[in-house]
Design a protein around this motif. Structure first.
Motif, PDB file in Angstrom:
ATOM      1  N   LYS A   1       4.111  11.697   1.864  1.00  0.00           N
ATOM      2  CA  LYS A   1       5.386  11.179   2.342  1.00  0.00           C
ATOM      3  C   LYS A   1       5.731  11.841   3.673  1.00  0.00           C
ATOM      4  CE  LYS A   1      10.128  10.553   1.076  1.00  0.00           C
ATOM      5  NZ  LYS A   1      11.250  11.072   0.342  1.00  0.00           N
TER       6      LYS A   1
ATOM      7  N   MET B   1       0.843  -1.175   0.000  1.00  0.00           N
ATOM      8  CA  MET B   1       0.000   0.000   0.000  1.00  0.00           C
ATOM      9  C   MET B   1       0.891   1.241   0.000  1.00  0.00           C
ATOM     10  SD  MET B   1      -2.919   1.016   2.711  1.00  0.00           S
ATOM     11  CE  MET B   1      -2.309   2.309   3.733  1.00  0.00           C
ATOM     12  N   LYS B   2       0.657   2.144  -0.923  1.00  0.00           N
ATOM     13  CA  LYS B   2       1.441   3.359  -1.038  1.00  0.00           C
ATOM     14  C   LYS B   2       0.739   4.499  -0.305  1.00  0.00           C
ATOM     15  CE  LYS B   2       3.968   6.112  -4.266  1.00  0.00           C
ATOM     16  NZ  LYS B   2       4.442   6.295  -5.599  1.00  0.00           N
ATOM     17  N   LEU B   3       1.508   5.223   0.490  1.00  0.00           N
ATOM     18  CA  LEU B   3       0.932   6.339   1.236  1.00  0.00           C
ATOM     19  C   LEU B   3       0.705   7.531   0.314  1.00  0.00           C
ATOM     20  CD1 LEU B   3       3.157   6.184   4.427  1.00  0.00           C
ATOM     21  CD2 LEU B   3       0.826   5.383   4.185  1.00  0.00           C
ATOM     22  N   LYS B   4      -0.336   8.309   0.616  1.00  0.00           N
ATOM     23  CA  LYS B   4      -0.626   9.491  -0.187  1.00  0.00           C
ATOM     24  C   LYS B   4       0.364  10.614   0.084  1.00  0.00           C
ATOM     25  CE  LYS B   4      -5.539   8.644  -0.662  1.00  0.00           C
ATOM     26  NZ  LYS B   4      -6.885   9.146  -0.433  1.00  0.00           N
TER      27      LYS B   4
END
Length: 116
Positions: A6, A1-4
């Protein structure tokens, strides 16, 4: 899952620093409570003194910064503009005057072209 968003590097750095400080406090405390370290050993006293003075200096610096910010805010916000704000207002007036002169020159130039 990629965070919106950083996580900023400075936040990660602060978390690491706080974790190291917590380890420096918790590990000796646990070792004293479990009996691994004897409270009468000399280096426990030295470690406690260094840790205490470090905490005192850190809190003094933080307090001095906050007191300095409070005093400077109270001094500079006495109901008048700060010197920086006064200079910005003067510059705004100068720019207005320059714009008016420029508009007058442009109108004069347009009149000169229309007469030819």
């Amino acid at each position: 899952m990629k965070l919106k968003a950083k996580t900023p590097f400075s936040y990660v750095l602060w978390i690491i620093v706080l974790f190291i400080i917590a380890l420096l406090i918790v590990v000796p405390l646990i070792s004293i409570l479990t009996g691994i370290l004897d409270i009468t050993q000399v280096y426990v006293f030295v470690y406690g003194a260094i840790l205490g003075w470090s905490a005192l200096i850190l809190l003094a610096l933080i307090g001095a910064i906050f007191v300095g910010m409070l005093l400077s805010h109270r001094i500079l916000s006495a109901g008048t503009f700060t010197p920086f704000e006064e200079e910005m207002l003067r510059m705004r007036e100068d720019i207005k005057a320059i714009n008016e002169k420029l508009e007058a020159l442009v109108k004069q130039e347009e009149k000169g072209k229309s007469k030819k």
